[in-house]
Write a protein that holds these residues in place. Structure first.
Motif, PDB file in Angstrom:
ATOM      1  N   PHE A 173       0.830  -1.197   0.000  1.00  0.00           N
ATOM      2  CA  PHE A 173       0.000   0.000   0.000  1.00  0.00           C
ATOM      3  C   PHE A 173       0.870   1.255   0.000  1.00  0.00           C
ATOM      4  O   PHE A 173       0.574   2.235  -0.691  1.00  0.00           O
ATOM      5  CB  PHE A 173      -0.928   0.005   1.212  1.00  0.00           C
ATOM      6  N   VAL A 174       1.954   1.216   0.765  1.00  0.00           N
ATOM      7  CA  VAL A 174       2.878   2.352   0.813  1.00  0.00           C
ATOM      8  C   VAL A 174       3.493   2.589  -0.566  1.00  0.00           C
ATOM      9  O   VAL A 174       3.591   3.727  -1.039  1.00  0.00           O
ATOM     10  CB  VAL A 174       3.988   2.107   1.859  1.00  0.00           C
ATOM     11  N   PHE A 175       3.895   1.494  -1.229  1.00  0.00           N
ATOM     12  CA  PHE A 175       4.519   1.623  -2.549  1.00  0.00           C
ATOM     13  C   PHE A 175       3.520   2.070  -3.619  1.00  0.00           C
ATOM     14  O   PHE A 175       3.901   2.719  -4.591  1.00  0.00           O
ATOM     15  CB  PHE A 175       5.160   0.302  -2.964  1.00  0.00           C
ATOM     16  N   VAL A 176       2.268   1.720  -3.459  1.00  0.00           N
ATOM     17  CA  VAL A 176       1.250   2.182  -4.404  1.00  0.00           C
ATOM     18  C   VAL A 176       0.893   3.633  -4.125  1.00  0.00           C
ATOM     19  O   VAL A 176       0.847   4.467  -5.027  1.00  0.00           O
ATOM     20  CB  VAL A 176      -0.023   1.306  -4.319  1.00  0.00           C
ATOM     21  N   LEU A 177       0.657   3.936  -2.873  1.00  0.00           N
ATOM     22  CA  LEU A 177       0.219   5.276  -2.483  1.00  0.00           C
ATOM     23  C   LEU A 177       1.273   6.336  -2.781  1.00  0.00           C
ATOM     24  O   LEU A 177       0.932   7.502  -3.036  1.00  0.00           O
ATOM     25  CB  LEU A 177      -0.114   5.296  -0.989  1.00  0.00           C
ATOM     26  N   ALA A 178       2.546   5.948  -2.800  1.00  0.00           N
ATOM     27  CA  ALA A 178       3.630   6.915  -3.033  1.00  0.00           C
ATOM     28  C   ALA A 178       3.471   7.647  -4.362  1.00  0.00           C
ATOM     29  O   ALA A 178       3.929   8.782  -4.507  1.00  0.00           O
ATOM     30  CB  ALA A 178       4.977   6.191  -2.996  1.00  0.00           C
ATOM     31  N   GLY A 179       2.804   7.024  -5.322  1.00  0.00           N
ATOM     32  CA  GLY A 179       2.648   7.679  -6.613  1.00  0.00           C
ATOM     33  C   GLY A 179       1.273   8.263  -6.854  1.00  0.00           C
ATOM     34  O   GLY A 179       0.990   8.754  -7.962  1.00  0.00           O
ATOM     35  N   SER A 180       0.422   8.234  -5.843  1.00  0.00           N
ATOM     36  CA  SER A 180      -0.928   8.760  -6.013  1.00  0.00           C
ATOM     37  C   SER A 180      -0.912  10.287  -6.036  1.00  0.00           C
ATOM     38  O   SER A 180      -0.045  10.921  -5.424  1.00  0.00           O
ATOM     39  CB  SER A 180      -1.837   8.271  -4.876  1.00  0.00           C
ATOM     40  N   PRO A 181      -1.859  10.907  -6.737  1.00  0.00           N
ATOM     41  CA  PRO A 181      -1.913  12.376  -6.812  1.00  0.00           C
ATOM     42  C   PRO A 181      -1.984  13.042  -5.442  1.00  0.00           C
ATOM     43  O   PRO A 181      -1.415  14.135  -5.245  1.00  0.00           O
ATOM     44  CB  PRO A 181      -3.197  12.631  -7.614  1.00  0.00           C
TER      45      PRO A 181
END
Length: 244
Positions: free
Chosen positions: A172-180
């Motif tokens: 989740f951290v690795f996905v969220l890092a690129g969220s707007p």
């Protein structure tokens, strides 16, 4: 290589020896359909592409991949079969790679079984199939990165639930890092080099490029290196537990 192939065959067959693989594939296909046609508004968009299908893959993998990865080492440790495996004339890395490629093959099979979507979009319009194939490649590479994280977490504990939750949190951290939301938050106070570094660590950022049909060596290397780093971390964990 032969030892890795032997482990691969053993692990791949074990997925189908129980309902695990069938349930996983069914859930993947059902959820993909729900996200694509219900939330992604596949028909309402009026465009001949599969962006509505691929847009949800990072979030779909976030829960499904840790579910298939949690058993890779936790189950071996809980049942005690890991002691037997470690006495075989094969290395820990060969076992690690065999387990990884077996689970990754299951994920690849899931993607292959979404082929009807590819046929449907070609029947309804004239999509750029090169873009679609690039997105499939990106999705599979991304699933491998999720899987490597899950395998590493599985190696740290004999409790599958703990491995499952830990993998979800890290992924989740690795996905969220690129969220707007995260990018906008850091842009308010951090210099561009930090913002770019955070976005560069995101599974989401690199996949979005490939989902648009843009295959850049940087994105491919990111996933390959992510897989390598997390599998090596899992290897170190197992080796340390062997020493004790």
């Amino acid at each position: 290589m032969s030892a890795t192939l032997t482990i691969f065959k053993r692990e791949f067959a074990s997925f189908f020896a129980t309902p695990v693989a069938y349930i996983f594939i069914l859930i993947f296909l059902v959820m993909s359909g729900v996200f694509t046609f219900l939330f992604g508004e596949f028909y309402e968009r009026g465009q001949a592409d599969l962006l509505s299908f691929f847009d949800f893959h990072p979030w779909l993998y976030l829960f499904l991949v840790p579910a298939i990865a949690m058993r890779t080492w936790s189950e071996e440790r809980k049942s005690g079969s890991i002691e037997l495996i470690m006495t075989l004339p094969i290395t820990t890395m060969q076992i690690m790679l065999g387990k990884f490629f077996a689970a990754w093959a299951i994920l690849g099979l899931c993607l292959l079984m979404t082929f009807p979507l590819f046929v449907t979009v070609n029947y309804l319009g004239a999509p750029d199939n090169g873009v679609i194939l690039a997105a499939y490649l990106g999705s599979w590479l991304m699933s491998g990165a999720f899987l490597a994280v899950g395998i590493c977490m599985s190696a740290t504990t004999r409790n599958q639930v703990v491995a499952f939750i830990s993998a979800i949190v890290i992924c989740f951290v690795f996905v969220l890092a690129g969220s707007p939301v995260v990018i906008d938050l850091f842009q308010m106070w951090a210099p561009n080099i930090i913002v770019d570094a955070i976005a560069g660590l995101s599974f989401l950022t690199h996949f979005q490029n490939m989902a648009k049909g843009v295959i850049v060596l940087n994105d491919v290397l990111f996933y390959v290196l992510s897989i390598a780093v997390w599998l090596f971390a899992a290897y170190v964990v197992i080796e340390q537990k062997k020493a004790h």
